[in-house]
Design an enzyme around this catalytic site. Sequence first.
Site, mmCIF file in Angstrom:
data_model
loop_
_atom_site.group_PDB
_atom_site.id
_atom_site.type_symbol
_atom_site.label_atom_id
_atom_site.label_comp_id
_atom_site.label_asym_id
_atom_site.label_seq_id
_atom_site.Cartn_x
_atom_site.Cartn_y
_atom_site.Cartn_z
ATOM 1 N N ASN A 289 0.367 14.934 -96.336
ATOM 2 C CA ASN A 289 0.179 15.484 -97.677
ATOM 3 C C ASN A 289 1.392 15.113 -98.522
ATOM 4 O OD1 ASN A 289 -2.355 16.887 -97.451
ATOM 5 N ND2 ASN A 289 -1.314 18.259 -96.047
ATOM 6 N N ARG A 291 2.832 16.143 -101.239
ATOM 7 C CA ARG A 291 3.106 17.187 -102.222
ATOM 8 C C ARG A 291 3.783 18.358 -101.533
ATOM 9 N NH1 ARG A 291 -0.530 20.772 -100.327
ATOM 10 N NH2 ARG A 291 -2.581 20.013 -99.676
#
Length: 447
Positions: A289, A291
């Site tokens: 991911n 983020r």
Amino acid sequence: MFQKILIANRGEIALRVLRACKELGIQTVVVHSTADADAMHVRLADESVCIGPPQSRDSYLNIHQIVAACEITGADAVHPGYGFLSENAKFADILAAHNITFIGPSGDHIRIMGDKIEAKRTAKRLGIPVVPGSDGAISEEKEAKRVAAEIGYPVIIKASAGGGGRGMKVARTEADLELALQTARSEAGAAFGDDAVYIEKYLEKPRHIELQVFGDGAGRGVHFGERDCSLQRRHQKVWEEANSPALNAEERARIGGICAKAVADLGYSGAGTIEFLYEDGEFYFIEMNTRLQVEHPVTEAITGIDLVHEQIRVASGGGLSVRQEDIKFNGHAIECRINAEDPRTFTPSPGTITHFHTPGGLGIRVDSGVYSGYKIPPYYDSLIGKLIVHGRNRVECMMRLRRALDEFVVDGIKTTLPLFRDLVGNADIANGDYDIHWLEKYLAKED
């Protein structure tokens, strides 16, 4: 350092980023839909801009409106939080074209890791251990049978562009494979506009372990330890803790070193999370991911490092503030995601909060954007707050969590607080003896 940051999100994460900006002396702009006009982050920001009606596609996903808000207010950077546009490569590219800094990795890195097949290839190239499976998308049933026979049943079919459990089907025998392949393709196409799928070995009782990493974009990378996110319902995380009860210091250092080196070699910039299934002492890459994660506060609790500060520092060109040897792990932390949902059926429960009281005391943190009298709109994710508890060890952390849950009051709507009060008293949870299937089995027995 940036002069003004626009926060392209809502709820608790918008408030979390806003607080970090204020601590750094940076002016803040928030965007909001008409449904969020009375939200806490809107009330506390230096400036706010309404960008559209309640539906996300017309507001929080409206790139044109967000860029216009940056230009109107003079924001020189955008923090996307998580969800919405946080992993949208096109958004990052458009901001760059307007000389606005995206507080996150490059569009190219978002694209690579957003494609599950390409992400797996990249991870393998970087020396990250991966789950045995197909090298790319599976286009025919014959090919699927060949791959499944090579890696052995059971297998899981996953959407290449997927997430959140959609487009994922398990086949335990060759007889199951055809239907699983067709169903996964159909779900993937409907959910993501891309019906490409791939096959991996299905692990029976794994844990979900993820590594928090950071890169400076110039060849340096560090890890901030792991989080155990194995308590899940329909592939959605419910309870997260750091460090994992399943790992020892040697395993942590080994997989952490692999991940830190990988982000350094990739030239990655900013925060990322490399996710694994873990079984019988082995790690198997799932995805990365690109983020900040919902569960980042447990890592902050055990390291004492503000990850949003670090994101802003790296994005502004200041580099990483710490070296690997500076990062120490202190105690244990657990996060419970408090959702506006029925605790048994998990049906969303929007409405007005008539009374909201959060717990306090040593080692207690509550990240939430709601308050007494706040009306929860029906248009967005049901997360209304996160309870984060830290203790000197896991036993103290669990005792503190039990007390904090008893103090937490949310009236006027249904929430998942009763579920966590049950879990904290369960022997398996107390012993750290659970896997990614445990919670669904527990809920099935309760029904």
